[in-house]
Design a protein around this motif. Structure first.
Motif, mmCIF file in Angstrom:
data_model
loop_
_atom_site.group_PDB
_atom_site.id
_atom_site.type_symbol
_atom_site.label_atom_id
_atom_site.label_comp_id
_atom_site.label_asym_id
_atom_site.label_seq_id
_atom_site.Cartn_x
_atom_site.Cartn_y
_atom_site.Cartn_z
ATOM 1 N N SER A 118 0.995 -1.481 -0.362
ATOM 2 C CA SER A 118 0.241 0.317 -0.393
ATOM 3 C C SER A 118 0.815 1.181 -0.287
ATOM 4 O O SER A 118 0.575 2.156 -0.889
ATOM 5 N N THR A 122 1.165 4.100 -2.721
ATOM 6 C CA THR A 122 0.330 5.083 -2.587
ATOM 7 C C THR A 122 1.830 5.906 -3.112
ATOM 8 O O THR A 122 1.596 7.033 -4.289
ATOM 9 N N PHE A 140 -6.282 1.065 -6.409
ATOM 10 C CA PHE A 140 -6.957 1.998 -5.516
ATOM 11 C C PHE A 140 -8.278 2.102 -5.981
ATOM 12 O O PHE A 140 -9.044 1.925 -4.513
ATOM 13 N N ALA A 143 -10.073 -0.888 -3.985
ATOM 14 C CA ALA A 143 -9.943 -1.711 -2.885
ATOM 15 C C ALA A 143 -10.820 -1.233 -1.960
ATOM 16 O O ALA A 143 -12.152 0.242 -2.183
ATOM 17 N N ILE A 146 -10.234 1.683 1.277
ATOM 18 C CA ILE A 146 -8.974 2.275 0.542
ATOM 19 C C ILE A 146 -7.871 3.041 2.389
ATOM 20 O O ILE A 146 -8.393 3.038 3.544
#
Length: 170
Positions: A118, A122, A140, A143, A146
């Protein structure tokens, strides 16, 4: 087609395992390598893990095309490639845009909700290359939940000049 057929046979295709391993590691056509690797997932998990392990050095190859294809090959293994996650995360810093994009695809295909994954994805939301940001925001977009660390970057991407990225960020 034959490789896909072997994949569908599962355990009954075990006699073909040595050939599939050879195709996965040595065939000149990378699409064949990826298909053979994916078939091994259904036929022989141990052989699939061996292909994963033997393919990892390709991530450090000086040729960007080899690095890209190695990411795709690892992604075709799905969750079996979990041990490759740290190496794939490092690929997000690769100089080649397509290699970074393929690394993101592989991480998505492996599909483990891992803190390091993650965080790396990001970071990829800020990539200079549109295609890399697109792949990251796509992961994302679907997801649930999130990660909280991605909320602010995703909010900023809603203003991205690329309308598809902006839409996915919403």
């Amino acid at each position: 087609l034959a490789v896909q057929w072997l994949s569908e046979l599962g355990e009954d295709a075990r006699p073909a395992v040595p050939t599939l391993v050879d195709l996965a590691l040595h065939h000149a056509n990378w699409s064949m390598r990826v298909s053979a690797t994916a078939a091994l997932r259904s036929v022989d998990l141990q052989a699939a893990r061996r292909v994963m392990h033997d393919s990892l050095p390709g991530l450090g190859d000086p040729d960007a095309e080899v690095r890209r294809h190695t990411c795709a090959l690892l992604g075709s293994l799905g969750l079996l490639a979990k041990p490759a996650v740290p190496a794939l995360i490092k690929m997000l810093a690769d100089e080649d845009d397509l290699t970074r994009e393929r690394a993101i695809e592989a991480l998505g295909a492996i599909g483990i909700p891992h803190h390091d994954v993650s965080a790396a994805l990001t970071t990829a939301l800020f990539d200079r290359a549109t295609n890399v940001r697109h792949r990251a925001v796509s992961l994302f977009a679907f997801a649930v939940p999130i990660p909280t660390t991605a909320l602010a970057p995703l909010a900023n991407l809603q203003k991205d000049p690329d309308r598809t990225i902006a839409s996915l960020a919403r």
